[in-house]
Scaffold this active site. Structure first.
Site, short mmCIF file in Angstrom:
data_model
loop_
_atom_site.label_atom_id
_atom_site.label_comp_id
_atom_site.label_asym_id
_atom_site.label_seq_id
_atom_site.Cartn_x
_atom_site.Cartn_y
_atom_site.Cartn_z
N LYS A 1 1.72 -3.36 8.97
CA LYS A 1 2.92 -2.54 8.95
C LYS A 1 4.13 -3.40 9.31
O LYS A 1 4.19 -3.98 10.38
CB LYS A 1 2.79 -1.38 9.94
CG LYS A 1 1.76 -0.35 9.51
CD LYS A 1 1.88 0.92 10.32
CE LYS A 1 0.99 2.02 9.75
NZ LYS A 1 1.21 3.30 10.43
N ASP B 1 3.71 12.26 16.28
CA ASP B 1 4.10 12.33 14.86
C ASP B 1 2.88 12.67 14.00
O ASP B 1 2.55 11.95 13.06
CB ASP B 1 4.71 11.00 14.42
CG ASP B 1 5.42 11.14 13.06
OD1 ASP B 1 5.68 12.29 12.65
OD2 ASP B 1 5.69 10.12 12.42
N GLY C 1 9.89 1.53 6.74
CA GLY C 1 9.20 0.26 6.55
C GLY C 1 8.19 0.32 5.44
O GLY C 1 8.13 1.27 4.66
N LEU D 1 0.82 -1.21 0.00
CA LEU D 1 0.00 0.00 0.00
C LEU D 1 0.86 1.26 0.00
O LEU D 1 0.45 2.31 -0.50
CB LEU D 1 -0.93 0.01 1.22
CG LEU D 1 -2.01 -1.07 1.27
CD1 LEU D 1 -2.74 -1.02 2.61
CD2 LEU D 1 -3.01 -0.88 0.13
N GLY D 2 2.01 1.18 0.61
CA GLY D 2 2.91 2.33 0.68
C GLY D 2 4.21 1.93 1.34
O GLY D 2 4.29 0.91 2.04
N GLY E 1 8.10 3.66 3.04
CA GLY E 1 8.80 4.85 3.52
C GLY E 1 10.18 4.47 3.98
O GLY E 1 10.64 3.33 3.81
N GLY E 2 10.86 5.43 4.60
CA GLY E 2 12.23 5.19 5.02
C GLY E 2 12.36 4.19 6.14
O GLY E 2 13.43 3.64 6.37
#
Length: 736
Positions: A473, A570, A457, A451-452, A454-455
């Site tokens: 995740k 965050d 995971g 699905l996506g 990033g830096g």
């Protein structure tokens, strides 16, 4: 811009978690150096000699070294054995009450009550509430005749009693001489309920000598010199008592009594599990069951385990294969964790749990056996090395997964889930997933399920066995401090249930960095909605306000309603998800961070559709916060707004939003509003935007009434140090 504001309130999360770290109770493990025997009697925990070694005062014992060998006591009751199955054996002294030789029975030297009944010594366990005299295993006995004996409890209520008479022997009934039926100087009765205290009473039924002289018609009753009244183990009266042996007995003697013990500081297991700190079943492989003799509970090791369930790690696996007959295995036995497997030996079939139950299969011819043996020999020679290697790798994988499971706090999380959700369930649908379950859900983490990324995971789309669609995740790394607190955070977050917070459904702890399982939100992140391929599409002001208000409501709930309060740490558009109705759902509360630190994912402001930090622009324009505060100072802040927003936003709305944002951007923490106030104000502004008055020219009083507060002066007086601080970025961290 509201999202940037929300970031300011997350700094205390780590401090809060450290302060709430669990502390193991002192009695979770018996201290070293505690004696495990007194004379010939073993002392298992929770019992102990003195206060340091016992679980609490109910299980404190005294070892009296005045005897040889030493003897074990609770209060004034001597204990001869203690068992972890909830049973103990004690010795109670059966005192004699004898006649003085001048009358049939004389008790002049003994204490009597107001009715003239003889009161004997009571028996209790002092302050300890752990013990009960077993109603199932004990009998009330009277020896001697003719006499009436009975027991009363601590409140002087009758418990049990019987009458013992004497009669002459008759021809042919010598075989009855050892039966305690009330005819031959011995009677017995059950006690209907467990007791922790009792008083015995005795009443002579003898006539005086004077009465016999005056009324010779009465048959003079036979009598014994001494009488006894006591509680005793049922086996004793059935096997030990003999009429002839005890009829003329005159001394004191000890008799065995069976005691039932339990943890009785709470009513039952359900109540005990609410307080994990004082819960007595400490071993991971232990079970709790309610006491059958009143309030309280006891612990036992689960099936397939043995040991002491009251100690951490006290229950260990049973090797059933060491005693095949006890466990009914008459074939080839293989021990497993918590159980065993049993099969008929090679070449036989049948019932392996019955002696001689395995019978040979149909016999091969000698030639066929030879060919088969050679073939198998060649095959096994080649296969054994591979099988051995495979087995070693599998065992190594199991050990590695168990190590990660314990390292990530799996045992603590399981205990909390048992305490709050029963032995088989979790809290609010929260589940600990295995690695295999998540591999199956994501087709072994296939690329087309991503699905996506990033830096830190990758997020995968998964489908569980019950067809539930989830987001999984898979992080790349986690700090050691986070690892130590991970299980506690998961337990707290599993109880969060809010429509604007992404639901945490479970986690997997068998990997070095735990994986998290969330509910699936269909419309992606707010970041992609604002800056993705469809970002050129105009977004209505009402949608902006809806997302901002719902995001603030989620954070307000976590700050004010969660127990303990949870601070995000965050907040950014990449961590705000949208469903098919554009309802906002805030994610990543206190969990592993998947958002990268490159500029493509840095937080943006909602109303401007600009990035909070624009790294490629001129230095003075890189911080959106700095640009905004400078623009407010000179009255040009509306130029920063998105064109669609600028067209729909009235002057009154702009003034209200600007006032709210400037309060949130204050350098002084006490001047910044709470998230609850921010959420309520954003929702109020949204309702105003939807009202027809917002789109029409109305009088000033109606607009102020609808907004719920007086319009604020737009001429903000910013202190020089505030503006400098904001421009230099001293007060803001947009990706914690």
């Amino acid at each position: 811009m509201a999202t940037t504001t929300l970031c300011l309130q997350g700094a205390a999360l780590v401090v809060l978690i450290v302060c709430l770290a669990p502390v193991a109770p002192a009695w979770a493990q018996q201290p070293a150096g505690c004696p495990d025997k007194c004379g010939n009697t073993s002392i298992p925990y929770p019992f102990g000699i003195g206060s340091r070694c016992a679980r609490d005062f109910n299980f404190r014992l005294v070892c009296n070294h005045a005897y040889s060998p030493p003897r074990l006591f609770v209060s004034e009751v001597e204990l001869v054995s203690l068992s972890l199955d909830g049973e103990a054996r004690a010795l109670i002294n059966a005192r004699n009450y004898c006649s003085d030789g001048t009358t049939y029975i004389s008790y002049n030297a003994l204490r009597r009550d107001s009715q003239g009944q003889l009161l004997l010594s009571d028996v209790s366990f002092g302050r300890s509430t752990a013990y009960r005299f077993s109603a199932a295993r004990n009998r009330f006995v009277v020896l001697g005749c003719p006499v009436l004996g009975y027991l009363v409890d601590a409140e002087e209520y009758y418990v049990s009693g019987c009458i013992s008479m004497c009669r002459k022997s008759q021809a042919g009934d010598d075989h009855l001489s050892s039966r305690c039926t009330g005819e031959r100087g011995c009677c017995q009765n059950t006690i209907p309920r467990p007791l922790n205290f009792y008083k015995p009473y005795i009443l002579s039924l003898n006539k005086s000598a004077e009465e016999n002289r005056v009324e010779p018609i009465y048959h003079r009753l036979n009598s014994t010199a001494c009488n006894y009244v006591f509680l005793v183990e049922d086996k004793w009266i059935d096997t030990t008592y003999s009429y002839r042996a005890y009829f003329n007995r005159t001394d004191d003697f000890d008799v065995p009594v069976v005691l039932d013990w339990a943890i009785r500081n709470v009513r039952n297991c359900r109540v005990a599990k609410r307080n994990a700190t004082k819960y007595a079943c400490r071993s991971e492989w232990s079970e709790c069951f309610d006491a059958s003799d009143g309030v309280g509970y006891r612990c036992r090791c689960s099936n397939g385990y043995q040991g002491n369930p009251y100690l951490d790690g006290g229950c260990t696996d049973i090797d059933e294969c060491q005693d095949k007959e006890k466990y009914g295995c008459y074939g080839d036995c293989t021990n497993t964790i918590g159980g065993y497997t049993c099969i008929c030996p090679r070449g036989t079939i049948g019932n392996v749990h019955e002696k001689n139950g395995c019978r040979p299969k149909d016999k091969f011819t000698f030639a066929l056996k030879a060919v088969t043996g050679v073939g198998l020999g060649v095959f096994m020679s080649v296969f054994m090395a591979f099988w051995l290697h495979l087995g070693l790798q599998k065992r190594k994988l199991i050990r590695t997964r168990q190590k990660f499971f314990e390292q990530n706090g799996g045992i603590f999380l399981q205990q909390q889930m048992r305490s709050y959700g029963g032995a088989g369930g979790g809290v609010g649908g929260f589940k600990i997933f295995s690695t295999e379950e998540l591999k199956n859900a994501t087709n072994n983490f296939a690329v087309d399920r991503i699905l996506g990324r990033g830096g830190h995971g990758i997020v995968y789309k998964g489908v569980l066995e019950d067809n539930t669609v989830v987001a999984i995740k898979k992080s790349k790394m986690m700090e050691e401090a986070q690892t130590k607190e991970f299980a506690r955070e998961m337990f707290i977050l599993s109880q969060i249930n809010h429509r604007n917070v992404v639901k945490l459904l479970g986690c997997c702890l068998e990997v070095e960095v735990p994986m998290l399982v969330y509910e699936f939100v269909s419309n992606g992140t707010l970041y992609h909605y604002i800056h993705g391929k469809d970002s050129e599409v105009d977004i209505a002001l009402d949608t902006h306000l809806q997302i901002a208000a719902e995001s603030a409501e989620a954070l307000s709930y976590m700050h004010s309603s969660a127990s303990p309060p949870i601070l995000h740490g965050d907040v950014k558009t990449a961590n705000i998800l949208l469903d098919d109705k554009f309802d906002a759902k805030v994610s990543d509360f206190g969990a592993s961070k998947l958002a990268p630190t490159d500029e493509a994912e840095i937080a943006t402001l909602l109303l401007t559709r600009k990035k909070a930090l624009y790294l490629d622009g001129p230095e003075e324009d890189r911080s959106l916060v700095s640009c905004f505060t400078t623009a407010v100072k000179v009255g040009r802040h509306q130029e920063l707004l998105d064109s669609q927003v600028r067209n729909e936003l009235s002057d009154e709305m702009l003034q209200e939003i600007t006032h709210l944002l400037m309060r949130c951007l204050s350098m002084i923490g006490e001047e910044r509003p709470a998230m609850k106030e921010v959420a309520e104000r954003l929702e109020s502004l949204r309702r105003y935007q939807q009202h027809p008055w917002a789109k029409a020219e109305g009088n000033e009083e109606e607009i102020q009434s609808l907004l719920g507060m007086e319009q604020n002066n737009a001429n903000y007086q910013l202190r020089q140090q505030d503006v400098l601080g904001l421009e230099e970025g001293n007060a803001y961290t947009f990706s914690l």
